[in-house]
Design a protein around this motif. Structure first.
Motif, PDB file in Angstrom:
ATOM      1  N   ALA A 325       0.849  -1.181   0.000  1.00  0.00           N
ATOM      2  CA  ALA A 325       0.000   0.000   0.000  1.00  0.00           C
ATOM      3  C   ALA A 325       0.888   1.235   0.000  1.00  0.00           C
ATOM      4  CB  ALA A 325      -0.936  -0.003   1.214  1.00  0.00           C
ATOM      5  N   ILE A 326       0.282   2.390  -0.254  1.00  0.00           N
ATOM      6  CA  ILE A 326       1.031   3.641  -0.363  1.00  0.00           C
ATOM      7  C   ILE A 326       1.816   3.971   0.908  1.00  0.00           C
ATOM      8  CG2 ILE A 326       0.800   6.141  -0.662  1.00  0.00           C
ATOM      9  CD1 ILE A 326       0.532   4.541  -3.228  1.00  0.00           C
ATOM     10  N   GLN A 330       5.856   4.694   1.089  1.00  0.00           N
ATOM     11  CA  GLN A 330       6.430   5.936   1.617  1.00  0.00           C
ATOM     12  C   GLN A 330       7.522   5.640   2.639  1.00  0.00           C
ATOM     13  OE1 GLN A 330       2.590   7.504   2.869  1.00  0.00           O
ATOM     14  NE2 GLN A 330       2.792   9.223   1.435  1.00  0.00           N
ATOM     15  N   ILE A 331       7.286   4.655   3.485  1.00  0.00           N
ATOM     16  CA  ILE A 331       8.295   4.284   4.481  1.00  0.00           C
ATOM     17  C   ILE A 331       9.550   3.747   3.798  1.00  0.00           C
ATOM     18  CG2 ILE A 331       8.805   2.585   6.286  1.00  0.00           C
ATOM     19  CD1 ILE A 331       5.962   2.972   7.291  1.00  0.00           C
ATOM     20  N   LEU A 365       2.594   1.190 -10.029  1.00  0.00           N
ATOM     21  CA  LEU A 365       2.893   2.619 -10.084  1.00  0.00           C
ATOM     22  C   LEU A 365       3.576   3.024 -11.390  1.00  0.00           C
ATOM     23  CD1 LEU A 365       2.252   2.441  -6.991  1.00  0.00           C
ATOM     24  CD2 LEU A 365       3.951   4.245  -6.691  1.00  0.00           C
ATOM     25  N   HIS A 366       4.110   2.048 -12.119  1.00  0.00           N
ATOM     26  CA  HIS A 366       4.736   2.389 -13.394  1.00  0.00           C
ATOM     27  C   HIS A 366       3.700   2.596 -14.488  1.00  0.00           C
ATOM     28  CE1 HIS A 366       3.908  -1.848 -13.676  1.00  0.00           C
ATOM     29  NE2 HIS A 366       4.341  -1.932 -14.924  1.00  0.00           N
ATOM     30  N   ARG A 384       1.674   9.248  -8.773  1.00  0.00           N
ATOM     31  CA  ARG A 384       2.601   9.903  -9.692  1.00  0.00           C
ATOM     32  C   ARG A 384       3.793  10.490  -8.939  1.00  0.00           C
ATOM     33  NH1 ARG A 384      -2.388  12.058 -12.399  1.00  0.00           N
ATOM     34  NH2 ARG A 384      -2.626  10.881 -14.360  1.00  0.00           N
ATOM     35  N   ARG A 385       3.535  11.107  -7.797  1.00  0.00           N
ATOM     36  CA  ARG A 385       4.626  11.705  -7.013  1.00  0.00           C
ATOM     37  C   ARG A 385       5.597  10.634  -6.515  1.00  0.00           C
ATOM     38  NH1 ARG A 385       1.910  16.354  -3.081  1.00  0.00           N
ATOM     39  NH2 ARG A 385       1.002  17.638  -4.749  1.00  0.00           N
ATOM     40  N   LEU A 386       5.056   9.554  -5.984  1.00  0.00           N
ATOM     41  CA  LEU A 386       5.921   8.509  -5.445  1.00  0.00           C
ATOM     42  C   LEU A 386       6.733   7.842  -6.558  1.00  0.00           C
ATOM     43  CD1 LEU A 386       3.633   6.841  -2.746  1.00  0.00           C
ATOM     44  CD2 LEU A 386       5.481   8.476  -2.414  1.00  0.00           C
TER      45      LEU A 386
END
Length: 748
Positions: A325-326, A330-331, A365-366, A384-386
């Motif tokens: 998950a997002i 992020q971590i 995410l790609h 998109r940011r990640l």
């Protein structure tokens, strides 16, 4: 014979029946394996006239393993092996022989057509390099191997281009800092015969520094595994650390949604319940990254190190599917950034970045969110940011480690982040701002626009299949300058508007630093040959001027502490960037250090080239860099860096320059270098002894758990000294003045 065989197709096309009048022993149709097209795999052709981002078709051939099989030299395709046996075992049949010869001719024709279709030239117009491996061993530097290529020069003498570097169990490409430091090998080699003489303290001093450095590291590292605890600094300190992170690293690499993060952060203080483990890990990583720019002395280094170990323990737990998950992504991103900047095994970030990339791809995410149904504005833009940040981490770690980026522009279709402010993402009917308006995502968008050319540079430097073509280097140079010049137009618009939410000095310095790093890297392979070959004079000029400006911008705000003659009026952004360089490790530390070593090579060469009865005319700004570099290296050790070889070799380089300027004899110079090494190690020993004693007191008292007592291997022989050492300065130079004048880089 299979009906789909290319050989049968060729025969049918030519109007021949492959089964007509076949002798009983004729089995030639099975000796050549059918061609197998693997697909349209993107490849990077270094000498291709194509643009760097265009993919090319790639073909492969299954070859027979029969020892009697013949091959065509140009294409490697198999030839029929039954020709001689046909002629020997068949009665005189002129028509059969003619048929076989015709088929062989047809096969050659098809091979040539296939070669042209695949875009693979049958002959290379570039000079064919010869390669050799050079091994260097010394008491101070250890052992490493350099794989060289010898390319013909205009004057008939071969020029050596270093391609890859072996050290211990690692292989580095040309973007690694060792490509520049290898030009100083003669420093260690020149004093090698004197190191083992009785009375020399150079080697023993280095051994003591090495021992103390490893002891300090073991004291800082908690015993594995390290469970996550709710222990945090005081509220005031945490507030400051969060602001430090959001003003600096988050402005470059977008990871968190700031309004959401602040809401969750505010909840943990009045509540008596333990916060969610996932957010607690994320918060601790944010705080750890914030410690780098918190103060001048990096006073919270030990706490930051402990937090990274906690996050690594939590991320290593065998829970996979539930964490796709997002927040988990992020971590993972924050963990890699923290590891590199704080120096917790930051040299292995390139390896971990590969796992991060694959995790993101597994989550899709790609693929652009437009391809995914029922996606909210918030979810789309965060993806998109990640993905944008992951691309930057993979590319940056590639340049730092000297490894291939292992990503192509054809491997994803995710668009760049939209120009939204964070609070807009909470509304579904919002529209993105025009590109001319500066937002918190503008820097990420600017870096994404230059991603293709920077990716091409990383591949050119680290792909072992690429030849060192100077023409390709000049092409990449021109393309990089063109892209950066376009970005500078946009940046000047941001600056001229002077809005409340405008481009900060920190962001400007980081962008300038990153682009100079790429410009410097593509010319370093030709810097060594340029010292003797005028054909590469442009690269020599670019390396010297770019190194000078890169080092100046990185070291600028350290001037007031070091007593430099620089203007001491500094903006907060300059102070934060200087702390990132001095306190941090990795990408923002090694590039300025590599720059000053290149400058030392330039100064030494100019002195050797100078023929004058008067005082040698050496550029004062270059000499100032050397003295500032030595002071800054020592400063890095004072704030907690444990590797002293950067300071040692900077002291040696400066001592060599002083000896050359004074006209010291060949017998005197090694003795002066030995004395400089001993003095440098004595300076470092007093600092390391203080840290070791402090760590021992914390271990015996109430400090962090440092019970690890691992043995301390390898007293000498480690070339990884640039993973945390250095930077510099000199007067009357404005690192980004070219932006106001419209001249990119300030280089002609």
């Amino acid at each position: 014979m299979d009906d789909g065989s290319p050989l049968l197709s060729a025969m049918s096309t030519s109007g021949l029946n492959p089964r007509r009048r076949r002798p009983p022993v004729c089995i030639y149709e099975n000796s050549a394996q059918p061609l197998r097209r693997l697909g349209n795999e993107p490849t990077f052709q270094l000498n291709s006239a194509q643009e760097y981002h265009e993919p090319q078709n790639s073909f492969s051939v299954w070859r027979s393993s029969a020892p009697t099989q013949e091959r065509t030299p140009q294409t490697g395709l198999s030839q029929p092996t039954a020709t001689s046996s046909i002629a020997a075992s068949t009665p005189s049949s002129h028509s059969s022989t003619r048929e076989v010869e015709f088929l062989r001719s047809k096969i050659r024709e098809l091979e040539e057509q296939l070669s042209k279709a695949a875009g693979t030239p049958t002959q290379s117009t570039a000079p064919t390099p010869t390669s050799d491996i050079e091994t260097t061993t010394s008491q101070l530097a250890g052992t490493f191997h350099v794989h060289n290529e010898n390319l013909p020069s205009n004057h008939g003498e071969s020029q050596v281009i270093s391609r890859t570097f072996w050290h211990k169990t690692r292989l580095y490409g040309q973007s690694h800092w060792i490509g520049g430091i290898s030009l100083l090998r003669e420093l260690a080699e020149s004093i090698e015969p004197y190191l083992l003489k009785e009375g020399s303290k150079a080697v023993s001093g280095l051994q003591k520094c090495k021992y103390l450095g490893k002891m300090i590291k073991s004291q800082r590292a908690p015993q594995w595994p390290v469970p996550v605890t709710p222990d945090l600094p005081t509220r005031d300190v945490c507030d400051t650390l969060v602001d430090c992170y959001l003003r600096t690293v988050e402005r470059i690499y977008r990871v968190v949604h700031i309004p959401t993060f602040r809401k969750e952060y505010a909840k943990i203080w009045p509540s008596e319940t333990q916060p969610d483990a996932m957010f607690l890990v994320q918060l601790k990583l944010v705080l750890a990254i914030g410690t780098i720019t918190y103060d001048e002395d990096f006073s919270l280094r030990s706490w930051a190190t402990h937090s990274i170990y906690e996050a690594q323990t939590w991320a290593s737990e065998p829970e996979f599917k539930s964490r796709l998950a997002i927040p988990f992504l992020q971590i993972q991103i924050l963990l890699l950034i923290a590891r590199e900047l704080i120096g917790v095994d930051g040299r292995m970030v390139w390896v971990s970045a590969g796992a991060l990339m694959r995790t993101a791809m597994y989550m899709g995410l790609h693929r652009d969110p437009a391809c995914i149904p029922k996606m909210s504005r918030y979810a789309s833009e965060m993806r998109r940011r990640l993905w944008n940040t992951i691309l930057e981490i993979c590319l940056q770690s590639s340049m730092e480690s000297g490894g291939l980026p292992l990503i192509s522009v054809d491997d994803f279709d995710t668009e760049a982040p939209g120009n939204f402010e964070d609070d807009q993402l909470e509304m579904e009917d919002c529209t993105s701002h025009p590109e001319s308006k500066f937002t918190s995502v503008s820097i990420a968008i600017a870096l994404r626009k230059m991603f293709p050319i920077r990716l091409a540079i990383a591949k050119s430097l680290n792909d072992v299949r690429c030849q060192s073509s100077y023409e390709e280097t000049l092409r990449l140079d021109a393309k990089l300058r063109s892209c950066y010049k376009e970005m500078c137009r946009t940046l000047r618009e941001y600056i001229s508007r002077s809005a409340q939410n405008s481009l900060s000095r920190f962001e400007l310095l980081v962008l300038d630093f990153i682009m100079r790093r790429y410009l410097l890297s593509i010319h370093i392979p030709f810097f060594g040959p340029s010292l003797h070959e005028t054909a590469y004079a442009f690269s020599r000029n670019v390396v010297v001027e770019t190194a000078l400006k890169l080092f100046t911008s990185a070291h600028r705000s350290h001037a007031s502490r070091a007593g430099s003659s620089l203007n001491t009026d500094k903006s907060p952004g300059e102070t934060e960037f200087s702390r990132l360089v001095v306190n941090g490790s990795g990408f923002f530390r090694t590039a300025p250090m590599n720059a000053c070593f290149l400058i030392s090579v330039e100064i030494r060469t100019r002195i050797e080239e100078e023929e004058s009865l008067d005082v040698l005319n050496i550029r004062p700004d270059l000499l100032a860099v050397m003295h500032d570099a030595k002071a800054l290296n020592l400063r890095c050790i004072e704030v907690g860096e444990t590797n002293t070889k950067g300071y040692l070799f900077m002291s040696l380089a400066l001592a060599q320059i002083d000896a050359l300027r004074r006209g010291a004899t060949k017998e005197e110079t090694p003795l002066l270098l030995i004395k400089a090494a001993e003095d440098a190690e004595e300076d470092c020993l007093s600092i390391l002894e203080h840290f070791a004693a402090k760590g021992q007191n914390e271990k015996n008292g109430d400090g962090l758990d440092s019970s690890s007592t691992n043995p301390l291997p390898e007293m000498v022989g480690d070339w990884d000294f640039m993973m945390a050492d250095d930077n510099l300065d000199f007067p009357d130079l404005e690192p980004v003045s070219w932006m106001m004048s419209g001249i990119p880089y300030g280089i002609p």
